[in-house]
Design an enzyme around this catalytic site. Sequence first.
Site, mmCIF file in Angstrom:
data_model
loop_
_atom_site.group_PDB
_atom_site.id
_atom_site.type_symbol
_atom_site.label_atom_id
_atom_site.label_comp_id
_atom_site.label_asym_id
_atom_site.label_seq_id
_atom_site.Cartn_x
_atom_site.Cartn_y
_atom_site.Cartn_z
ATOM 1 N N SER A 7 3.282 2.713 -1.971
ATOM 2 C CA SER A 7 2.256 3.640 -2.455
ATOM 3 C C SER A 7 2.912 4.875 -3.055
ATOM 4 O O SER A 7 3.576 5.640 -2.345
ATOM 5 C CB SER A 7 1.347 4.063 -1.297
ATOM 6 N N HIS A 32 1.260 0.224 -5.365
ATOM 7 C CA HIS A 32 -0.038 0.677 -4.866
ATOM 8 C C HIS A 32 -0.291 2.094 -5.375
ATOM 9 O O HIS A 32 0.529 2.991 -5.219
ATOM 10 C CB HIS A 32 -0.020 0.649 -3.339
ATOM 11 N N ASP A 34 -2.864 5.224 -5.401
ATOM 12 C CA ASP A 34 -3.972 5.827 -4.663
ATOM 13 C C ASP A 34 -4.654 6.908 -5.483
ATOM 14 O O ASP A 34 -4.101 7.983 -5.696
ATOM 15 C CB ASP A 34 -3.444 6.459 -3.375
ATOM 16 N N MET A 36 -7.647 9.576 -5.678
ATOM 17 C CA MET A 36 -8.578 10.307 -4.806
ATOM 18 C C MET A 36 -9.342 11.342 -5.622
ATOM 19 O O MET A 36 -8.737 12.045 -6.437
ATOM 20 C CB MET A 36 -7.800 11.042 -3.715
ATOM 21 N N HIS A 65 -6.077 1.629 -5.917
ATOM 22 C CA HIS A 65 -6.976 1.857 -4.786
ATOM 23 C C HIS A 65 -7.831 3.077 -5.089
ATOM 24 O O HIS A 65 -7.360 4.209 -5.024
ATOM 25 C CB HIS A 65 -6.087 2.064 -3.528
ATOM 26 N N MET A 67 -10.267 5.695 -4.211
ATOM 27 C CA MET A 67 -10.987 6.418 -3.157
ATOM 28 C C MET A 67 -11.885 7.425 -3.862
ATOM 29 O O MET A 67 -11.658 8.641 -3.838
ATOM 30 C CB MET A 67 -9.974 7.096 -2.223
ATOM 31 N N MET A 136 -8.274 -0.325 5.910
ATOM 32 C CA MET A 136 -7.619 0.972 6.120
ATOM 33 C C MET A 136 -7.216 1.096 7.592
ATOM 34 O O MET A 136 -8.048 0.935 8.489
ATOM 35 C CB MET A 136 -8.568 2.122 5.771
ATOM 36 N N ASP A 174 -3.407 -0.763 4.897
ATOM 37 C CA ASP A 174 -2.961 0.488 4.272
ATOM 38 C C ASP A 174 -3.040 1.656 5.238
ATOM 39 O O ASP A 174 -4.123 2.024 5.686
ATOM 40 C CB ASP A 174 -3.877 0.739 3.053
#
Length: 224
Positions: A7, A32, A34, A36, A65, A67, A136, A174
């Site tokens: 990540s 990965h 992330d 957000m 991913h 979020m 998660m 994760d």
Amino acid sequence: MIKLAPSILAADFNVLGEQIKIIEGAGVQYLHIDVMDGNYVPSISFGTPVIKSIRKNSKLIFDVHLMVDEPIRLLEDFKEAGADIITVHAEACKDLTATIEKIKNMGLRIGVSLNPETGLEILDNVIKDIDMVLIMSVEPGAGGQAFIPSTLQKIKDLKEKVNKAGITMDIEVDGGITPDNVMEVLEAGANIIVSGTSVFRGDIQKNIDLYNEQFEQYKRKYNI
Ligand code: DX5
Ligand code: ZN
């Protein structure tokens, strides 16, 4: 197939491209990413401009991913930026089925992520339509947190559900994974291992070697 998905949330963004090259050189296949939004989770990480830049120099599978609230609004943007897999949070979608359909119609692989407190029954109507479930093992929103132990039972229950449904799918986990606890995560039934801090803190190559040793040990133990 067991895969490590480093990540980049834990990367040094000052030298992000160089760090991705090390990962690629070490034979890793997934990256990965992330994203957000400061709304679904309290913090903001980065968005499509960063993904677009790293896409130019990387052939890794971009495992994005999201979020973010109502990700259905942003799917085209992330496809265009270079996503290969888009994972959305079940809790963040007003219409999860429509979101899944849209990702599939765009020709991308689809993952659905569940927070620690979200039960597996939310998957009941969609499990046959997705490529991956992302469990998660920390509260989403930050790297460097401790693995929540009850996740192991959740992974086992998911594996059983998947087997009962007579399908095969990736189970990604994760948050808080290290070379010291990854064996338990694999034994519970996961096959894609996200790791931020334990890959990027210190020597990246050495950290990946530590994970690979565990993966080899697992394969020898279970003869796969
Ligand atoms: C948390 C992120 C994770 C995180 C993992 O919201 O989804 O991907 O970066 O980081 P570590 O491995 O440090 O827990
Ligand atoms: Zn993540």
